[in-house]
Enzyme design. Sequence first.
Site, PDB file in Angstrom:
ATOM      1  N   ASP A 193     -70.912 -14.029  41.612  1.00 45.55           N
ATOM      2  CA  ASP A 193     -70.926 -14.307  43.046  1.00 45.55           C
ATOM      3  C   ASP A 193     -70.371 -15.691  43.364  1.00 45.55           C
ATOM      4  O   ASP A 193     -70.424 -16.603  42.537  1.00 45.55           O
ATOM      5  CB  ASP A 193     -72.350 -14.226  43.600  1.00 45.55           C
ATOM      6  CG  ASP A 193     -72.928 -12.825  43.533  1.00 45.55           C
ATOM      7  OD1 ASP A 193     -72.143 -11.867  43.455  1.00 45.55           O
ATOM      8  OD2 ASP A 193     -74.166 -12.705  43.554  1.00 45.55           O
ATOM      9  N   LYS A 194     -69.886 -15.837  44.577  1.00 44.44           N
ATOM     10  CA  LYS A 194     -69.357 -17.113  45.047  1.00 44.44           C
ATOM     11  C   LYS A 194     -70.322 -18.261  44.763  1.00 44.44           C
ATOM     12  O   LYS A 194     -69.935 -19.315  44.257  1.00 44.44           O
ATOM     13  CB  LYS A 194     -69.070 -17.026  46.553  1.00 44.44           C
ATOM     14  CG  LYS A 194     -68.740 -18.360  47.207  1.00 44.44           C
ATOM     15  CD  LYS A 194     -68.610 -18.209  48.718  1.00 44.44           C
ATOM     16  CE  LYS A 194     -68.411 -19.568  49.389  1.00 44.44           C
ATOM     17  NZ  LYS A 194     -68.308 -19.459  50.866  1.00 44.44           N
TER      18      LYS A 194
END
Length: 352
Positions: free
Chosen positions: A164-165
């Site tokens: 994830d970011k």
Amino acid sequence: MLSLPTMNQENELEPEETSEELFERRVIKTDKGQEPYRIDKFLMNRIEGATRNKIQQALEAGLITVNGKTVKPNHKVKAFEEIVIYSTEHPDTTDVVPEPMEINIVYEDEAVIVIDKPAGMVVHPGSGNYTGTLLNGIAYYLKEQMPDLDEKVLPRYGLVHRIDKNTSGLLLMAKTAQAAAYLSKQFFDHTIQRKYIALVWGDFEQDEGTIVAHVGRNQRFRKLFESYPEGEHGKEAVTHYRVLERFNYVTLVECVLETGRTHQIRVHMKHIGHTLFADSTYGGDKILKGTIFSKYKQFVDNCLEICHRQALHAFTLGFKHPVTGKDMFFTSPLASDMEQVIDKWRRYVKGK
């Protein structure tokens, strides 16, 4: 230099029933002067080439949400609403613009690259993030190495998994099609070794355990994922966890993935009552455990000021090399924001 193709706006609204994954393609925010107006007509005026029939099909398929919820074609758009249009087309099918940027490469050879990704960096281009992603930087890096590189193939197929970011830590990429196929099979067979370090809310009764619950997209709020323990929705997901350190109100845990579903650790931990600390998407950026004293609230607020994202770090990565067959293993030191917050909790507990 590569350039992004013009988005086929009509294809944004093309439902594909064989795909479970949805990818955000466009966000439209209405202003304070927006008069009530049917959403299908509203989008016809905003999306060039889109027909009312296509828009209605997309609405019925759940490809369009308003303030995070699916709506019917007769929904009246009002002021201060956020309309999100999704597509079943994977963002990897979008050409990548090479951009020079600093990338922390911890290992590289002719077949693989291991990267230590900072929190806040998006991995691949998508709606609102067509530039500044890790793949933009890798495309530039590889083109510098190999000027004759077929950029329509790399680095797209080299991305064999994602994080994830706002998760920091190790990410593996392939540099050849053969390496990508070999590594992808290891992910499919669950033979890749991955450990994550997470700071979560609450204390655990047991020192270790296993969470088995399908993970799938929330059926009302399309940006969120959810655990489905009965397996009626989503895909099979298994997470093993082990307590590393207890701080009364939060716990430091190690998570080992058998499967790699989107947001798996985040939704599995929430499912068993231990939402990740500072995870605003799943409610971890509020006090979920602890006292009512103002000093405690101030302490937690100070921790959240340091760590603005879910406290999750991809700590180790192990795989079999696609060319040599050698066992490869890497570790990544905890990101400084997590290290600082963990140290604050450690000192807080000792002070009590």
